[in-house]
Write an enzyme that holds these catalytic residues in place. Structure first.
Site, PDB file in Angstrom:
ATOM      1  N   ALA A  64       0.910  -1.185  -0.017  1.00 22.05           N
ATOM      2  CA  ALA A  64      -0.063  -0.040   0.082  1.00 22.05           C
ATOM      3  C   ALA A  64       0.822   1.074  -0.160  1.00 22.05           C
ATOM      4  O   ALA A  64       2.088   1.199   0.319  1.00 22.05           O
ATOM      5  CB  ALA A  64      -0.682  -0.048   1.264  1.00 22.05           C
ATOM      6  N   GLU A 112      -0.644  -9.211  -0.362  1.00 26.40           N
ATOM      7  CA  GLU A 112      -1.795  -9.530   0.070  1.00 26.40           C
ATOM      8  C   GLU A 112      -2.791  -9.584  -1.433  1.00 26.40           C
ATOM      9  O   GLU A 112      -3.628 -10.609  -1.749  1.00 26.40           O
ATOM     10  CB  GLU A 112      -2.654  -8.410   0.511  1.00 26.40           C
ATOM     11  CG  GLU A 112      -1.826  -8.409   2.142  1.00 26.40           C
ATOM     12  CD  GLU A 112      -2.316  -7.360   3.172  1.00 26.40           C
ATOM     13  OE1 GLU A 112      -1.681  -6.219   2.908  1.00 26.40           O
ATOM     14  OE2 GLU A 112      -2.784  -7.530   4.130  1.00 26.40           O
ATOM     15  N   GLU A 132       4.458  -4.926   7.538  1.00 24.70           N
ATOM     16  CA  GLU A 132       3.828  -3.887   8.126  1.00 24.70           C
ATOM     17  C   GLU A 132       4.018  -3.357   9.422  1.00 24.70           C
ATOM     18  O   GLU A 132       3.949  -2.519   9.939  1.00 24.70           O
ATOM     19  CB  GLU A 132       2.444  -4.001   7.983  1.00 24.70           C
ATOM     20  CG  GLU A 132       1.696  -3.738   6.435  1.00 24.70           C
ATOM     21  CD  GLU A 132       1.807  -5.246   5.551  1.00 24.70           C
ATOM     22  OE1 GLU A 132       2.720  -6.229   6.035  1.00 24.70           O
ATOM     23  OE2 GLU A 132       1.056  -5.311   4.656  1.00 24.70           O
TER      24      GLU A 132
HETATM   25  N1  CAA Z   1       4.520   3.324  -1.054  1.00 28.57           N
HETATM   26  C1  CAA Z   1       4.938   4.322  -1.420  1.00 28.57           C
HETATM   27  N2  CAA Z   1       6.084   4.377  -2.088  1.00 28.57           N
HETATM   28  C2  CAA Z   1       6.796   3.530  -2.292  1.00 28.57           C
HETATM   29  C3  CAA Z   1       6.229   2.217  -1.651  1.00 28.57           C
HETATM   30  C4  CAA Z   1       5.153   2.197  -1.175  1.00 28.57           C
HETATM   31  N3  CAA Z   1       4.775   0.932  -0.422  1.00 28.57           N
HETATM   32  N4  CAA Z   1       7.288   1.449  -2.063  1.00 28.57           N
HETATM   33  C5  CAA Z   1       8.365   2.033  -2.829  1.00 28.57           C
HETATM   34  N5  CAA Z   1       7.971   3.341  -3.030  1.00 28.57           N
HETATM   35  C6  CAA Z   1       8.636   4.470  -3.748  1.00 28.57           C
HETATM   36  C7  CAA Z   1       9.922   4.888  -3.081  1.00 28.57           C
HETATM   37  O1  CAA Z   1       9.359   5.670  -2.165  1.00 28.57           O
HETATM   38  C8  CAA Z   1      10.656   5.402  -4.125  1.00 28.57           C
HETATM   39  O2  CAA Z   1       9.951   6.603  -4.507  1.00 28.57           O
HETATM   40  P1  CAA Z   1      10.994   8.013  -4.799  1.00 28.57           P
HETATM   41  O3  CAA Z   1      11.982   7.378  -6.055  1.00 28.57           O
HETATM   42  O4  CAA Z   1       9.995   8.991  -5.106  1.00 28.57           O
HETATM   43  O5  CAA Z   1      11.859   8.020  -3.640  1.00 28.57           O
HETATM   44  C9  CAA Z   1      10.089   4.379  -5.438  1.00 28.57           C
HETATM   45  O6  CAA Z   1       9.097   3.839  -5.156  1.00 28.57           O
HETATM   46  C10 CAA Z   1      11.554   3.413  -5.584  1.00 28.57           C
HETATM   47  O7  CAA Z   1      11.633   2.861  -4.319  1.00 28.57           O
HETATM   48  P2  CAA Z   1      13.015   2.779  -3.487  1.00 28.57           P
HETATM   49  O8  CAA Z   1      13.906   3.759  -3.994  1.00 28.57           O
HETATM   50  O9  CAA Z   1      12.800   2.505  -2.043  1.00 28.57           O
HETATM   51  O10 CAA Z   1      13.822   1.239  -4.074  1.00 28.57           O
HETATM   52  P3  CAA Z   1      14.620   0.372  -3.722  1.00 28.57           P
HETATM   53  O11 CAA Z   1      15.036  -0.622  -4.766  1.00 28.57           O
HETATM   54  O12 CAA Z   1      15.889   1.038  -2.719  1.00 28.57           O
HETATM   55  O13 CAA Z   1      13.646  -0.406  -2.420  1.00 28.57           O
HETATM   56  C11 CAA Z   1      11.923  -1.643  -1.827  1.00 28.57           C
HETATM   57  C12 CAA Z   1      12.704  -1.375  -3.097  1.00 28.57           C
HETATM   58  C13 CAA Z   1      12.581  -2.687  -0.666  1.00 28.57           C
HETATM   59  C14 CAA Z   1      10.744  -2.363  -2.388  1.00 28.57           C
HETATM   60  C15 CAA Z   1      11.580  -0.398  -0.956  1.00 28.57           C
HETATM   61  O14 CAA Z   1      10.994   0.423  -1.814  1.00 28.57           O
HETATM   62  C16 CAA Z   1      10.539  -0.505   0.154  1.00 28.57           C
HETATM   63  O15 CAA Z   1      10.970  -1.180   1.339  1.00 28.57           O
HETATM   64  N6  CAA Z   1       9.148  -0.151   0.168  1.00 28.57           N
HETATM   65  C17 CAA Z   1       8.134  -0.303   1.099  1.00 28.57           C
HETATM   66  C18 CAA Z   1       7.686  -1.747   1.076  1.00 28.57           C
HETATM   67  C19 CAA Z   1       6.713  -1.807   2.279  1.00 28.57           C
HETATM   68  O16 CAA Z   1       6.905  -1.715   3.414  1.00 28.57           O
HETATM   69  N7  CAA Z   1       5.364  -2.403   2.009  1.00 28.57           N
HETATM   70  C20 CAA Z   1       4.439  -2.424   2.759  1.00 28.57           C
HETATM   71  C21 CAA Z   1       3.510  -1.319   2.939  1.00 28.57           C
HETATM   72  S1  CAA Z   1       2.472  -1.205   4.345  1.00 28.57           S
HETATM   73  C22 CAA Z   1       1.026  -2.178   3.462  1.00 28.57           C
HETATM   74  O17 CAA Z   1       1.125  -2.736   2.258  1.00 28.57           O
HETATM   75  C23 CAA Z   1      -0.180  -2.043   4.346  1.00 28.57           C
HETATM   76  C24 CAA Z   1      -1.293  -2.967   3.822  1.00 28.57           C
HETATM   77  O18 CAA Z   1      -1.183  -4.297   4.430  1.00 28.57           O
HETATM   78  C25 CAA Z   1      -2.623  -2.543   3.583  1.00 28.57           C
END
Ligand code: CAA
Length: 258
Positions: A64, A112, A132
């Protein structure tokens, strides 16, 4: 309808739905969830198998949208969660097979989304996880329930409490992913599996899916009763008559889904 964050491609009876917002690794913001909900409700009637995958090179769906969620009040978060649950439920309720082609990161809401499909194939590059708790929340689009039903409580708790990211091979070992494919062969594999399904009765496949889902939450006696009823219901259908007639006449069946 024109979408901004998703893309639907259709080839014959197989449709591929891309979550396509690669600049945010296909993260599910409200707009993307709304587009998914709308696309799932209005799939063309001739689509008989749906493949779900991520646009771009890196991600299936990285969860998300954290940037959007960070500002939500608890009331808004309830609404956001409800929207996510509606998307997952619409996917699960489709009367056709749905295959998740996990081509990269499938984290949080991305895992999910994949779990709401009938089954998952993953590329060697895939990474799955429910991180999460590291954000101070819990999986909010059905992950605590669907993952638990798939892998059991202990493994689901391990994955959810640690938030650990696992690779495709590990996900296969845990029974989350059915097969691991080279990245450039993932969609071709999904299509080949879909083609096999297309040879069979759409009506019977849809009934089988319905019965598996309806029986999953019941005890064995009730679940078998659901199956018994559905088995009987299919007799007299055009597909049942054609399927059995074709067998007896030693020719391939031509099914109409009726
Ligand atoms: N939400 C918003 N933006 C996201 C995102 C997310 N879940 N995942 C990645 N992005 C964005 C980053 O912020 C980044 O944007 P900018 O270029 O503007 O900075 C872009 O996508 C590229 O991401 P990274 O630079 O972080 O890429 P990376 O290769 O270094 O890392 C990754 C990749 C490990 C997937 C990392 O992006 C990450 O950890 N993302 C979040 C994953 C996460 O925690 N997901 C769970 C969300 S909570 C949820 O899903 C709740 C639910 O159950 C409903």
């Amino acid at each position: 309808m024109a979408y901004e964050n998703i893309r639907l491609e259709q080839e014959g009876a197989i449709a591929t739905l891309f979550v396509d917002r690669p600049k945010a690794l296909n993260a599910l913001n409200t707009k993307t969830l709304q587009e998914l909900e709308s696309a799932l409700k209005s799939l063309p009637a001739d689509v008989r198998v749906l493949i779900l995958t991520g646009g771009g090179e890196k991600a299936f769906v990285a969860g998300a949208d954290i940037a959007e969620m960070a500002a939500l009040t608890d009331a808004q978060a309830q609404e956001f969660g409800a929207l996510g649950h509606r998307v997952m439920a619409s996917l699960e309720a489709l009367p056709i097979p749905t295959i998740a082609a996990v081509n990269g990161f499938a984290l949080g809401g991305g895992s999910e989304l994949a779990l709401a499909c009938d089954f998952i194939y993953a590329s060697e590059k895939a990474k799955l996880g429910l991180p999460e708790v590291g954000l101070g929340v819990i999986p909010g689009f059905g992950g605590t329930q669907r993952l638990t039903r798939l892998v059991g409580r202990a493994r689901a708790k391990e994955l959810i409490f640690t938030g650990e990211r696992i690779d495709a091979a590990k996900a296969k070992e845990y029974g989350i992913v059915l097969e691991v494919l080279p990245a450039d062969g993932l969609l071709a594999h999904c299509r080949a599996v879909a083609e096999k399904m297309l040879k069979n009765s759409p009506l019977a496949i849809s009934k089988a899916k319905q019965v598996i889902e309806a029986g999953a939450d019941q005890d064995l006696r009730k679940a078998n009763e659901i199956e018994r009823q559905a088995f009987g219901d299919l007799f007299g259908s055009a597909d049942q008559r054609e399927g059995m007639k074709a067998f007896l006449e030693k020719r391939p069946a031509t099914f109409t889904g009726k």
